[in-house]
Motif scaffolding. Sequence first.
Motif, PDB file in Angstrom:
ATOM      1  N   GLU A 110      18.771   4.131  31.236  1.00 18.41           N
ATOM      2  CA  GLU A 110      19.467   4.548  32.453  1.00 18.41           C
ATOM      3  C   GLU A 110      18.929   5.880  32.956  1.00 18.41           C
ATOM      4  O   GLU A 110      18.744   6.075  34.156  1.00 18.41           O
ATOM      5  N   LYS A 111      18.669   6.826  32.017  1.00 17.16           N
ATOM      6  CA  LYS A 111      18.159   8.140  32.418  1.00 17.16           C
ATOM      7  C   LYS A 111      16.795   8.037  33.083  1.00 17.16           C
ATOM      8  O   LYS A 111      16.457   8.831  33.960  1.00 17.16           O
ATOM      9  N   HIS A 124      33.481  -1.763  30.595  1.00 19.07           N
ATOM     10  CA  HIS A 124      33.224  -0.609  31.466  1.00 19.07           C
ATOM     11  C   HIS A 124      33.284  -0.990  32.938  1.00 19.07           C
ATOM     12  O   HIS A 124      33.444  -0.118  33.799  1.00 19.07           O
ATOM     13  N   GLN A 140      32.049   5.211  32.029  1.00 14.53           N
ATOM     14  CA  GLN A 140      30.906   4.871  31.214  1.00 14.53           C
ATOM     15  C   GLN A 140      31.313   3.904  30.114  1.00 14.53           C
ATOM     16  O   GLN A 140      32.478   3.851  29.710  1.00 14.53           O
ATOM     17  N   GLU A 196      21.080  -5.467  36.996  1.00 11.92           N
ATOM     18  CA  GLU A 196      22.249  -5.337  36.126  1.00 11.92           C
ATOM     19  C   GLU A 196      23.339  -6.308  36.543  1.00 11.92           C
ATOM     20  O   GLU A 196      23.974  -6.961  35.695  1.00 11.92           O
ATOM     21  N   ALA A 223      31.925   4.876  23.892  1.00  9.97           N
ATOM     22  CA  ALA A 223      31.012   5.313  22.840  1.00  9.97           C
ATOM     23  C   ALA A 223      31.258   4.503  21.569  1.00  9.97           C
ATOM     24  O   ALA A 223      32.378   4.104  21.263  1.00  9.97           O
ATOM     25  N   LEU A 266      23.494   1.968  22.143  1.00  9.87           N
ATOM     26  CA  LEU A 266      23.959   2.876  23.185  1.00  9.87           C
ATOM     27  C   LEU A 266      22.876   3.897  23.527  1.00  9.87           C
ATOM     28  O   LEU A 266      22.662   4.221  24.693  1.00  9.87           O
ATOM     29  N   ALA A 267      22.164   4.383  22.498  1.00 12.55           N
ATOM     30  CA  ALA A 267      21.089   5.348  22.734  1.00 12.55           C
ATOM     31  C   ALA A 267      19.979   4.728  23.580  1.00 12.55           C
ATOM     32  O   ALA A 267      19.437   5.373  24.489  1.00 12.55           O
ATOM     33  N   ALA A 310      11.464   6.071  28.563  1.00 11.36           N
ATOM     34  CA  ALA A 310      12.614   5.908  27.665  1.00 11.36           C
ATOM     35  C   ALA A 310      12.170   6.017  26.209  1.00 11.36           C
ATOM     36  O   ALA A 310      12.845   6.631  25.380  1.00 11.36           O
ATOM     37  N   VAL A 355      20.305   2.130  25.687  1.00  8.89           N
ATOM     38  CA  VAL A 355      20.844   1.911  27.035  1.00  8.89           C
ATOM     39  C   VAL A 355      20.825   3.213  27.836  1.00  8.89           C
ATOM     40  O   VAL A 355      20.401   3.256  29.004  1.00  8.89           O
ATOM     41  N   GLN A 356      21.279   4.304  27.216  1.00 12.32           N
ATOM     42  CA  GLN A 356      21.341   5.581  27.929  1.00 12.32           C
ATOM     43  C   GLN A 356      19.946   6.091  28.281  1.00 12.32           C
ATOM     44  O   GLN A 356      19.725   6.646  29.363  1.00 12.32           O
ATOM     45  N   ALA A 357      18.981   5.883  27.368  1.00 16.48           N
ATOM     46  CA  ALA A 357      17.607   6.312  27.652  1.00 16.48           C
ATOM     47  C   ALA A 357      17.030   5.528  28.822  1.00 16.48           C
ATOM     48  O   ALA A 357      16.353   6.093  29.689  1.00 16.48           O
TER      49      ALA A 357
END
Length: 455
Positions: free
Chosen positions: A412-413, A381, A390, A356, A393, A405-406, A421, A408-410
Amino acid sequence: MTRQQILIVEDERNLRRVLAAVLQAEGFDTLEAEDGNTALDLLAQHRPALVLSDQRLPGMSGTDLLRAIKQRWPHVPVIIATAYGEIQHAVEAMKAGAEHYLTKPVDEGELLAIVRQTLSRHGQSLPALRTRQNYGIIGNSPAIQELLNTIELVAPAPSNVLITGESGTGKELVARAIHAASPRADQPFIAMNCAAIPMELVESELFGFERAAFTGATRSQAGKLEAAGQGTVFLDEIGDMPLAMQVKLLRVLQERELVRLGSHQRIPFRARLVAATNVDLARAIEENRFREDLYYRLNVIPVHLPPLRERREDIPLLVRHFADAVCAAMGRPLMDISAAAMQALTAYDWPGNIRELENVIERSVVLSREAEIGLHNLPAHIRAPHGREQPPAAMPSDLPGIERLAVVQALEKTQGNQSRAAQLLGISRKQLRTKMKNFGLFNDKDKAEDLEDVD
């Protein structure tokens, strides 16, 4: 600095003296015992920093000695040495509280690496080592210096290595460093991402196949294990390997032979295996997603890479390195980094770690028309106070932004695991990669995988 004392428990006198000489040459003091009872007496008198014991001892076994030590001195780490092929004894010792195990005949580099790692985990001081090469690994933090020491120590050994760490911490770079520092450096380095290959293709990629072994097999082809020759095989994301393939890989490691799909001919396996994962393999074993016996075969030498947030002192060096590299690639003068920008970069937690950071610096250099990367050149950010907020949004009307964003968040999770993901998002991995490409989320490794798919 006080020299750490290590108790060697080994009934073979010559081997005991060899082990003592190796450890003493590295800057440790040693005590020697030929059986468990003598070892317990020496422990009571001297309280060494670490115990190195053979499994096969007269009287009590190494595991029995381990249990006795843990009852009386629970904080003294114990390493057990077992004969090759007696993995069940190693598993038993680890469950009884052993810090690690070694396979006999003990390799000098492996011994020193495991001893130093164990003492370091227990907060013990270590004797200094000579200046090491960095193999492209950037950093001056204690964690990185010890990593470089480990690479130098284990590189000459044939032992399997398991590299753990979050996504983006540089596991493949470390694997390549181990290969480059080894006598195998002039042999192939073959990498395979176990999570990036469809399940039905893993076996043929790993073991190879003969002509007509399956529909579409119009020619014979060597697999990754065979193609490595006497070099190094790097299996990334080993935690995502299907269970059926884990069984077959275990057999290869035990027998040092492999068989292509569609063939009965046994082919010698001479390469060294380095595996990596960001998965908690202990939990995966509990959930029956990973074989315990394979774990112990792979985890001969463990190497853990700390996340970037745990070695912030290395961030300025990495920032400078990446900025200079991008400027050189673009043919533009080297850029300065403002104090405010460096402070923000150092304060940010970097969930995507070095990967990153590299992407952020590349973007900042490319989009800047000035001679300096300032705070305003960084993503919002990262500019935020303390760098821990974060990303903002997306607005409801910004459908592409919401979708990005969805994604990216998936990612990251799942710590960058694209297969997982995609499952979270309810789409295929191919659809996910298309979206990543459209949203500019591809890194160099992703682009290379796309080119391989085309080929």
